[in-house]
Design an enzyme around this catalytic site. Structure first.
Site, PDB file in Angstrom:
ATOM      1  N   GLU A  98      24.798 -28.653  11.635  1.00 18.19           N
ATOM      2  CA  GLU A  98      25.440 -29.930  11.770  1.00 18.19           C
ATOM      3  C   GLU A  98      27.107 -29.909  11.351  1.00 18.19           C
ATOM      4  O   GLU A  98      28.131 -30.030  11.556  1.00 18.19           O
ATOM      5  CB  GLU A  98      24.743 -30.956  11.192  1.00 18.19           C
ATOM      6  CG  GLU A  98      23.380 -31.444  11.980  1.00 18.19           C
ATOM      7  CD  GLU A  98      22.355 -30.914  11.037  1.00 18.19           C
ATOM      8  OE1 GLU A  98      21.241 -31.370  10.940  1.00 18.19           O
ATOM      9  OE2 GLU A  98      22.339 -29.561  10.335  1.00 18.19           O
TER      10      GLU A  98
ATOM     11  N   ALA B 117       0.533   0.060  12.291  1.00 15.18           N
ATOM     12  CA  ALA B 117       0.906   1.077  13.410  1.00 15.18           C
ATOM     13  C   ALA B 117      -0.229   2.051  13.337  1.00 15.18           C
ATOM     14  O   ALA B 117      -0.564   2.560  12.396  1.00 15.18           O
ATOM     15  CB  ALA B 117       2.171   1.745  12.918  1.00 15.18           C
TER      16      ALA B 117
ATOM     17  N   TRP C 230       5.938   9.997  11.468  1.00 19.33           N
ATOM     18  CA  TRP C 230       5.882   8.286  11.818  1.00 19.33           C
ATOM     19  C   TRP C 230       5.050   8.507  13.075  1.00 19.33           C
ATOM     20  O   TRP C 230       5.018   9.216  13.885  1.00 19.33           O
ATOM     21  CB  TRP C 230       7.226   8.009  12.193  1.00 19.33           C
ATOM     22  CG  TRP C 230       8.161   7.968  11.067  1.00 19.33           C
ATOM     23  CD1 TRP C 230       9.025   9.226  10.758  1.00 19.33           C
ATOM     24  CD2 TRP C 230       8.330   6.919   9.898  1.00 19.33           C
ATOM     25  NE1 TRP C 230       9.750   8.701   9.549  1.00 19.33           N
ATOM     26  CE2 TRP C 230       9.357   7.485   9.210  1.00 19.33           C
ATOM     27  CE3 TRP C 230       7.668   5.832   9.793  1.00 19.33           C
ATOM     28  CZ2 TRP C 230       9.788   6.667   8.042  1.00 19.33           C
ATOM     29  CZ3 TRP C 230       7.965   5.075   8.709  1.00 19.33           C
ATOM     30  CH2 TRP C 230       9.154   5.528   7.887  1.00 19.33           C
TER      31      TRP C 230
ATOM     32  N   THR D 114      -0.701   2.808  -0.143  1.00 20.46           N
ATOM     33  CA  THR D 114       0.422   3.084   1.000  1.00 20.46           C
ATOM     34  C   THR D 114       1.694   3.441   0.283  1.00 20.46           C
ATOM     35  O   THR D 114       2.591   4.365   0.664  1.00 20.46           O
ATOM     36  CB  THR D 114       0.539   1.794   1.750  1.00 20.46           C
ATOM     37  OG1 THR D 114      -0.560   1.411   2.538  1.00 20.46           O
ATOM     38  CG2 THR D 114       1.778   1.875   2.611  1.00 20.46           C
TER      39      THR D 114
ATOM     40  N   ASP E  87       3.266   7.240   1.095  1.00 20.67           N
ATOM     41  CA  ASP E  87       4.472   7.013   1.899  1.00 20.67           C
ATOM     42  C   ASP E  87       5.729   6.997   1.200  1.00 20.67           C
ATOM     43  O   ASP E  87       7.103   7.131   1.692  1.00 20.67           O
ATOM     44  CB  ASP E  87       4.533   5.998   2.851  1.00 20.67           C
ATOM     45  CG  ASP E  87       3.298   5.903   4.029  1.00 20.67           C
ATOM     46  OD1 ASP E  87       2.926   7.195   4.142  1.00 20.67           O
ATOM     47  OD2 ASP E  87       2.867   4.879   4.525  1.00 20.67           O
TER      48      ASP E  87
ATOM     49  N   SER F 183      -3.631  -2.901  -9.094  1.00 21.93           N
ATOM     50  CA  SER F 183      -4.401  -3.507 -10.022  1.00 21.93           C
ATOM     51  C   SER F 183      -4.364  -2.637 -11.224  1.00 21.93           C
ATOM     52  O   SER F 183      -4.549  -2.930 -12.231  1.00 21.93           O
ATOM     53  CB  SER F 183      -5.892  -3.233  -9.318  1.00 21.93           C
ATOM     54  OG  SER F 183      -6.406  -2.263  -8.954  1.00 21.93           O
TER      55      SER F 183
ATOM     56  N   GLU G 284       2.488  -4.990   5.207  1.00 22.69           N
ATOM     57  CA  GLU G 284       2.539  -3.546   5.670  1.00 22.69           C
ATOM     58  C   GLU G 284       1.525  -2.709   4.786  1.00 22.69           C
ATOM     59  O   GLU G 284       2.202  -2.075   4.071  1.00 22.69           O
ATOM     60  CB  GLU G 284       3.967  -2.896   6.049  1.00 22.69           C
ATOM     61  CG  GLU G 284       4.688  -3.827   6.702  1.00 22.69           C
ATOM     62  CD  GLU G 284       6.296  -3.160   6.925  1.00 22.69           C
ATOM     63  OE1 GLU G 284       6.247  -1.994   7.374  1.00 22.69           O
ATOM     64  OE2 GLU G 284       6.974  -3.933   6.678  1.00 22.69           O
TER      65      GLU G 284
ATOM     66  N   ASN H 277      -5.679  -4.903   3.888  1.00 29.37           N
ATOM     67  CA  ASN H 277      -5.575  -5.497   5.040  1.00 29.37           C
ATOM     68  C   ASN H 277      -6.857  -6.141   5.242  1.00 29.37           C
ATOM     69  O   ASN H 277      -6.984  -7.474   5.403  1.00 29.37           O
ATOM     70  CB  ASN H 277      -5.430  -4.526   6.318  1.00 29.37           C
ATOM     71  CG  ASN H 277      -4.018  -4.049   6.452  1.00 29.37           C
ATOM     72  OD1 ASN H 277      -3.122  -4.588   5.960  1.00 29.37           O
ATOM     73  ND2 ASN H 277      -3.915  -3.137   7.367  1.00 29.37           N
TER      74      ASN H 277
END
Length: 374
Positions: free
Chosen positions: A58, A160, A176, A202, A206, A229, A303, A309
């Protein structure tokens, strides 16, 4: 707040434009908001909330309109704020501008605003109409609405995988799986997320950076969260080396982690370590989500690998799933899939997705949907 139903075609066109403007912002933890000022059929001011701490939609629209705002109609995608926060109340700006009509898409779910912004404007004699494209406005701000309703972040599980359901080869290689178009989209998602989360597996596999690398460069970076952990995060990994006050890294660990590892990691500016309760030697994810909520994190893009997951899903902490599927095959019994854990026993126990959408990014397919409430 009851919604009005009588709107003209011009009203609809103006609100659609305001929604387009709203989508331009990168506003976490604030909602996306756009505003259009129209007088005698002419657009005299446009604005959107660009970034938390900066002016609201606004304010920018009224500033552009100047004196032409007097006697005009303001189209706003979300009920205007009515309290002094990081910026002054937008209801004050609207009252001072001389607008005579305000059309609002959706009610603000924030209890400090809900219905109060509309009431202030109406009490001042301004004609206020509500509910025009309310669904579209709410859709633009799903994490914000979810956070205001539940007090917890809106968690999207992103993965992915190959056409045969693998997130890595049998040797653990995963870079990838998807192509450039899909990866660019993920970076855009990161840029708008409150936090990006991954697990230590991960990170080690990676050397994940978890930053939003967009073009043009993102004006803000999400909080990066590592679930670790036993605090195995290497001091020389990219996520730690790139940490800074404006690029923070949060490592969630447990009382089982060695103090020496914590001391080494905390020497890096921008790195924070929290020790949370442990559940079977793992980080208590519900405690982690509560911690993020206390930091005003209203959206999390996860991710991660199969085990994190699965743990998030088992705890009922995921609201949305986004699976990128690449037209390649890995094969291999030992090659991991996207969801680990114990899994369900019966088909009827499966987790279902609702409100599905399918999009194509280059040669990859993105399947996205809400986690259906059981």
């Amino acid at each position: 707040m009851s919604f009005d139903t009588e709107f003209s075609q011009i009203d609809s066109l103006c609100m659609k434009r305001a929604l387009q403007l709203a989508a331009r912002g990168n506003t976490h933890p604030n909602p996306h908001v756009g505003c259009l000022i129209v007088r005698s059929g002419e657009v005299v001011g446009e604005g959107f909330h660009p970034l938390v701490g900066q002016g609201h939609a606004e304010v920018f629209a009224l500033r552009q309109a100047g004196r032409k705002a007097k006697g005009a109609t303001a189209y706003i995608t979300l009920e205007p704020c009515c309290f002094q926060g990081r910026t002054p109340a937008c209801t004050d700006a609207l009252l001072a501008s001389g607008v005579v009509r305000v059309v609002i898409a959706a009610e603000d779910p924030n209890p400090r605003v809900r219905g109060k912004g509309v009431a202030i404007l109406r009490e001042a004699g301004i004609e206020v109409s509500t509910g025009l494209l309310a669904t579209e406005s709410a859709r633009l701000n799903v994490p914000f609405f979810h956070f205001q309703k539940t007090g917890t972040p809106y968690v999207t599980l992103k993965t992915a995988m190959t056409l045969d359901g693998k997130i890595a080869t049998r040797t653990g290689a995963s870079q990838w799986i998807t192509g450039d178009a899909a990866r660019k989209h993920v970076h855009r998602l990161r840029a708008h997320a409150g936090a990006v989360m991954t697990g230590i597996g991960t990170l080690l596999a990676d050397n994940a950076r978890l930053t939003a690398r967009t073009s043009p460069v993102s004006i803000r970076q999400p909080l990066r969260v590592i679930v670790d952990s036993h605090l195995r995060t290497p001091v020389d990994c990219l996520a730690v080396q790139e940490a800074a006050p404006d690029r923070p890294l949060l490592i969630a660990t447990t009382p089982l982690a060695p103090v020496s590892a914590e001391t080494a990691l905390c020497n890096r500016p921008g790195v924070e370590i929290i020790r949370l309760p442990t559940n079977t030697a793992r980080v208590d994810l519900r405690s982690l989500v509560k911690h993020l909520a206390a930091q005003e994190i209203n959206s999390v893009l996860c991710e991660a690998g199969a085990e994190l997951n699965a743990a998030l899903l088992e705890e009922g902490l995921v609201q949305r799933a986004l699976f990128f599927i690449a037209p390649i095959l890995f094969g291999g019994v030992e090659a991991p899939g996207p969801i680990g854990g114990g899994g369900v026993e019966k088909v009827s126990d499966a987790i279902h997705l609702a409100a599905l959408s399918v999009k194509r990014y280059g040669t990859d397919i993105a399947l996205e949907g809400d986690i259906a409430q059981q």
